[in-house]
Design an enzyme around this catalytic site. Structure first.
Site, PDB file in Angstrom:
ATOM      1  N   PHE A 146     -19.748 -24.089  -8.213  1.00  0.00           N
ATOM      2  CA  PHE A 146     -19.931 -25.652  -7.559  1.00  0.00           C
ATOM      3  C   PHE A 146     -19.278 -25.332  -6.005  1.00  0.00           C
ATOM      4  CE2 PHE A 146     -18.992 -29.773  -6.371  1.00  0.00           C
ATOM      5  CZ  PHE A 146     -20.455 -30.369  -6.548  1.00  0.00           C
ATOM      6  N   ASP A 231     -13.474 -20.444  -2.087  1.00  0.00           N
ATOM      7  CA  ASP A 231     -13.566 -22.007  -2.421  1.00  0.00           C
ATOM      8  C   ASP A 231     -12.480 -22.531  -3.159  1.00  0.00           C
ATOM      9  OD1 ASP A 231     -14.047 -24.631  -2.670  1.00  0.00           O
ATOM     10  OD2 ASP A 231     -16.349 -24.427  -3.351  1.00  0.00           O
ATOM     11  N   LYS A 260     -10.312 -31.704  -1.522  1.00  0.00           N
ATOM     12  CA  LYS A 260      -9.844 -32.490  -2.528  1.00  0.00           C
ATOM     13  C   LYS A 260      -8.382 -32.907  -2.452  1.00  0.00           C
ATOM     14  CE  LYS A 260     -13.272 -32.181  -6.110  1.00  0.00           C
ATOM     15  NZ  LYS A 260     -14.194 -30.894  -6.103  1.00  0.00           N
TER      16      LYS A 260
END
Ligand code: PLP
Length: 407
Positions: A146, A231, A260
């Site tokens: 993702f 990532d 995040k």
């Protein structure tokens, strides 16, 4: 004078209005009002223990005094100045990220998808413009990955459900199998720009890289002249008990993306890389209006200063082990068949009832979500304490029992 309809006070009317006016791509479960540390309250005053943390975002919990102080002070000074100018807050964020990581430079942005988009653009520019290699048109990513929701990021995301109806997708993306080096070897070569990988797959079901996998990717990239992009949007900023997951694995990427947890709740993303690779950008190559704004940067500075303390990271590792132990000791027919993760990024695989268990847990006062179709995801604030974990495990056990007792 324009007249605005007042906001309904009745919770059901408020929910209805939220649904009627919000994006059809969401299905929110509650209306939350405020939070403090590990807890949040909904608009009816019901209290929840928060093991979702805004999806691995609220690294220091809700309203951590250091983050609140930083944001309040900065809001009274200047919130946005554009990248035509710099601020102390942005320079401090860059300085910290560079001192604390392999990187020399930071491109500041506003989200994980944007950080990945920026990484893909920088990798392509580096290969094309700095190395003069125009044949490198391919990015290799992984099934069940993702990487966010922009067009390039969904294309890099190796899950067909995120592609449906959004075609045409940008070309040049290939998918290998996670934890399977042979599948990468079959795709990598003189056409490869970069390999993009999560050190621990998050949304795909909390799947850590197997021993040797990231080392193997590093070797393959070096051998074939491809760049290695980690990532770390979910794994970064202390989540794994190391400031960055690449440090846990002992494998250094060429580019790393963050978002995040970085702002402790304030939207901020970053692309970190080396002087050499940043030669791929020249003035005007890439930009974003809000990137590195002083408000978001001030929040990131507060988070980085707290989280990078060795004792804080040791706390994350200890709490992670404690939570894994608790999840492994759950019992009954729906007890997890596997508990996976590193630090406080933990998945408990329970099978197809995962969503029902999440709903039952919420009704019992615990917030968490699912990752993949069959895994409960626990990504609590990193400030979590043993008694919070005891309370969490008790509720998860009750939720498992409630769902198991259903016909
Ligand atoms: C959440 C996430 C993203 C996307 O971040 P946004 O801020 O939602 O754009 C990208 N990569 C990983 C690994 C993520 O977990």
């Amino acid at each position: 004078m324009t007249m605005h309809t007042p906001l309904p006070t009745d919770p059901e009317a408020l929910m209805e209005l939220g649904y009627r006016t919000g994006s059809t791509s969401y299905a929110p479960q509650l209306i939350l009002d405020h939070g403090k540390g590990m807890e949040v309250w909904d608009i009816q005053g019901k209290r929840y223990l928060d093991f979702l943390a805004g999806i691995a975002v609220n690294a220091l919990g809700h309203c951590h005094p250091r983050v609140v102080e930083a944001v309040q002070t900065q809001a009274g000074q200047a919130m946005q100045i554009s990248n035509a100018y710099m601020s102390r807050a942005q320079i401090r964020m860059q300085q910290l990220l560079v001192e604390l990581s392999f990187g020399d430079r930071v491109f500041a942005c506003n989200s994980g998808a944007e950080a990945n988009e920026s990484a893909i653009k920088l990798a392509r520019r580096y290969q094309r413009v700095v190395r003069g290699d125009t044949n490198r048109t391919e990015i290799i990513s992984f099934n069940h990955s993702f990487h966010g929701r922009t067009l390039a990021a969904i294309t890099a995301t190796g899950q067909p459900k995120y592609h449906v109806g959004f075609e045409p997708l940008p070309p040049g993306f290939l998918y290998a199998e996670y934890n399977d080096l042979a599948s990468v070897e079959a795709l990598i070569g003189p056409r490869t720009t970069a390999v993009l990988v999560e050190p621990i797959q998050g949304e795909g079901g909390i799947r850590p890289a197997a021993p040797g996998f990231l080392e193997g990717l590093r070797e393959l990239c070096d051998k074939h002249g491809a760049l290695l992009i980690f990532d770390e949007v979910q794994t970064g900023v202390g989540r794994t008990g190391h400031l960055f997951a690449y440090q846990h694995y002992g494998v250094t990427p060429d580019l790393m993306t963050l978002a995040k947890g970085l702002g402790g709740g304030v939207p901020v993303g970053a692309l970190v890389s080396t002087d050499e690779i940043f030669k791929g950008f020249v003035k005007g190559s890439h930009a974003t209006t809000f990137g590195g704004n002083p408000l978001a940067s001030a929040a990131a500075v507060a988070v980085l200063e707290v989280v990078s303390e060795p004792s804080f990271l040791a706390h994350v590792r200890a709490m992670g082990e404690y939570l894994v132990g608790k999840l492994n000791s759950l019992s009954g027919p729906l007890a997890p068949r596997e508990v996976r993760g590193v630090g406080l990024m933990i998945g408990a695989e329970v099978g197809p009832k995962a969503l029902a268990i999440m709903g039952a847990g919420r009704d019992l006062g615990l917030l968490f979500n699912t990752a993949g179709a069959d895994t409960l995801r626990f990504v609590p604030p990193l400030i979590v304490q043993p008694d919070d974990i005891d309370a969490c495990a008790l509720i998860v056990q009750q939720a498992l029992d409630v769902v198991a007792a259903r016909p």
